[in-house]
Design an enzyme around this catalytic site. Structure first.
Site, short mmCIF file in Angstrom:
data_model
loop_
_atom_site.label_atom_id
_atom_site.label_comp_id
_atom_site.label_asym_id
_atom_site.label_seq_id
_atom_site.Cartn_x
_atom_site.Cartn_y
_atom_site.Cartn_z
NE ARG A 55 76.23 59.17 54.88
CZ ARG A 55 76.47 60.46 55.13
NH1 ARG A 55 76.24 61.37 54.20
NH2 ARG A 55 76.93 60.84 56.30
CE1 TYR A 108 60.65 45.30 40.93
CE2 TYR A 108 60.94 47.25 42.28
CZ TYR A 108 61.06 45.89 42.11
OH TYR A 108 61.58 45.12 43.11
CG ASP A 177 63.67 51.13 35.76
OD1 ASP A 177 64.57 50.39 35.30
OD2 ASP A 177 63.13 50.94 36.87
CE LYS A 202 65.65 43.26 40.22
NZ LYS A 202 64.70 44.32 39.90
C1 LIG Z 1 64.09 45.36 40.65
C2 LIG Z 1 63.68 46.60 39.97
C3 LIG Z 1 63.76 47.86 40.61
C4 LIG Z 1 64.19 48.00 42.06
O1 LIG Z 1 65.52 47.64 42.23
P1 LIG Z 1 66.13 47.03 43.59
O2 LIG Z 1 67.56 46.84 43.27
O3 LIG Z 1 65.39 45.76 43.88
O4 LIG Z 1 65.88 48.06 44.65
C5 LIG Z 1 63.40 48.98 39.89
N1 LIG Z 1 62.97 48.89 38.61
C6 LIG Z 1 62.89 47.72 37.96
C7 LIG Z 1 62.41 47.69 36.55
C8 LIG Z 1 63.23 46.53 38.61
O5 LIG Z 1 63.13 45.37 37.97
#
Ligand SMILES: *Cc1c(COP(=O)(O)O)cnc(C)c1O
Length: 393
Positions: A55, A108, A177, A202
């Site tokens: 963890r 998001y 982000d 992604k």
């Molecule tokens: C998908 C996404 C998230 C969240 O990520 P997860 O892996 O689905 O928890 C946060 N910010 C952006 C811009 C995203 O596209």
């Protein structure tokens, strides 16, 4: 320092000391033997480093963290079970009741929920400064300035250099982000921001088969994040997922070039089509964020949005008519995806918010994959022909 593509392959990777295995093995273990009573005591006293429990740290996950830190130009990185786990851990570690979190969005959906619903319950004030001038971004209680660029779904661009400047001037922690751009196209730390977060789910993973997240930034902060946000909150990345993300990152540069090739072709094609009212792609000169994007992005990414003249009904015919684009949420997969925000991801938002964010009934978001761009534009062409036929009849 070696260049991006080389670092994506080599940073952190080394033959396994026990066996010589060339590819980083999946260390599927929850716990690690101390070796001796005294070494255990030294590790817990912080006098000797080493793995204790997965963890908090794991050798497979660690290689992923080192790679990502290098690609973002950061001192260190900490991996999490998802992008949301990463963002939650970051905010829970560095904010406390009475603090204000200011953001440049739209955010998001999961992040917006975390900020406005969950963090608000713990006494953290959240303020949307997207429409404010930079002088108004930071107030007396602002501790964190959070930005997404490009944003979902209309690819709005925020000026990272400006965010970095405001953050430094006020001593406020700045966070970007970088999920949509990836470090291959934008490195927010180069513009003076402190910390980068990612949904690795992604483009970093790129194959749509794993959920993960990561935070990169200054070494001391990342250590604090590991000891609070990871150890106490517990959203750790699994070693199997770290293996998949490393495999993904090996081809990140190649995939991003192909995503950009496809998105450029798709955006240019759609911009000429009579059934399309508007195309959102930061690479198009008519995009309102194009100039800023040109300063902070090496290319313009794989996400494209379009607005159809025929509204909701046209969007339905168009999406059901697509053959190569799969209707699904998420983005950044090698295969192309398409979504209709108004009826799915943004369905619950009040009409005035939808209007402000440009989420009209005819808006469609495309995550352009790495298929041959000619096949993608041909697919769009036949789906748009269906839309035109349905509008005539
Ligand atoms: C998908 C996404 C998230 C969240 O990520 P997860 O892996 O689905 O928890 C946060 N910010 C952006 C811009 C995203 O596209």
């Amino acid at each position: 320092m070696k260049r991006f593509r080389t670092r994506a392959l080599h940073v952190g990777s080394r033959p396994d000391p026990a066996t010589g295995a060339h590819v980083t093995p999946v260390y599927r273990t929850s716990t690690f033997a101390y070796g001796s009573f005294d070494r255990g005591a030294r590790m817990f006293a912080g006098e000797e480093s080493g793995y204790v429990y997965t963890r908090i740290g794991n050798p497979t996950v660690r290689v992923f963290e080192e790679k990502l830190a290098s690609l973002e130009g950061a001192e260190d990185a900490v991996a999490f079970a998802s992008g949301m786990a990463a963002i939650a851990a970051l905010t829970l570690t560095f904010l406390q009741p009475g603090d204000e979190l200011a953001f440049l969005g739209p955010l998001y959906g999961g992040t917006e929920g975390l900020f406005l619903e969950t963090l608000a319950r713990f006494g953290i004030q959240v303020r949307d400064v997207s429409e404010e001038p930079p002088a108004a971004w930071v107030g007396p209680k602002t501790r964190m300035l959070y930005v997404e660029t490009p944003t979902n779904p209309t690819l709005r661009i925020h000026d990272l250099a400006q965010v970095g400047e405001v953050g430094r001037a006020h001593g406020v922690l700045t966070v970007a982000d970088n999920t949509f751009a990836t470090p291959y196209l934008t490195r927010p730390l180069e513009f003076g921001l402190d910390v980068v977060v990612h949904s690795a789910t992604k483009y970093l993973g790129g194959h749509g088969d794993a959920i993960g997240g990561v935070v990169a930034g200054p070494g001391e902060m990342m250590q604090e994040l590991r000891m609070h946000g990871l150890r106490h909150v517990g959203g750790a990345m699994s070693p199997e997922d770290a293996f998949l993300f490393m495999r993904g990152i090996k081809t990140l540069a190649l995939r991003m070039e192909a995503h950009c090739d496809g998105a450029e072709a798709v955006a240019a094609y759609l911009a000429r089509h009579p059934a399309v009212a508007r195309v959102y792609y930061p690479g198009l000169p008519q995009h309102p964020g194009h100039e800023v994007a040109a300063r902070q992005m090496d290319r313009y990414g794989g996400m494209v949005a379009l607005e159809l003249h025929g509204g909701f009904d046209a969007a339905r015919v168009f999406l059901d008519g697509l053959e190569l684009f799969t209707q699904a949420v998420s983005l950044g997969d090698v295969e192309s995806l398409a979504t209709h925000p108004a009826s799915t991801t943004h369905e619950l938002l009040p009409p005035e918010v939808l209007e402000r964010q440009g989420i009209t009934p005819g808006l469609v978001r495309l995550s352009v994959g790495i298929e041959d761009p000619r096949d993608l534009t041909e697919d769009l062409e036949q789906a748009l022909a269906r839309v035109e036929r349905s509008l005539v009849s």
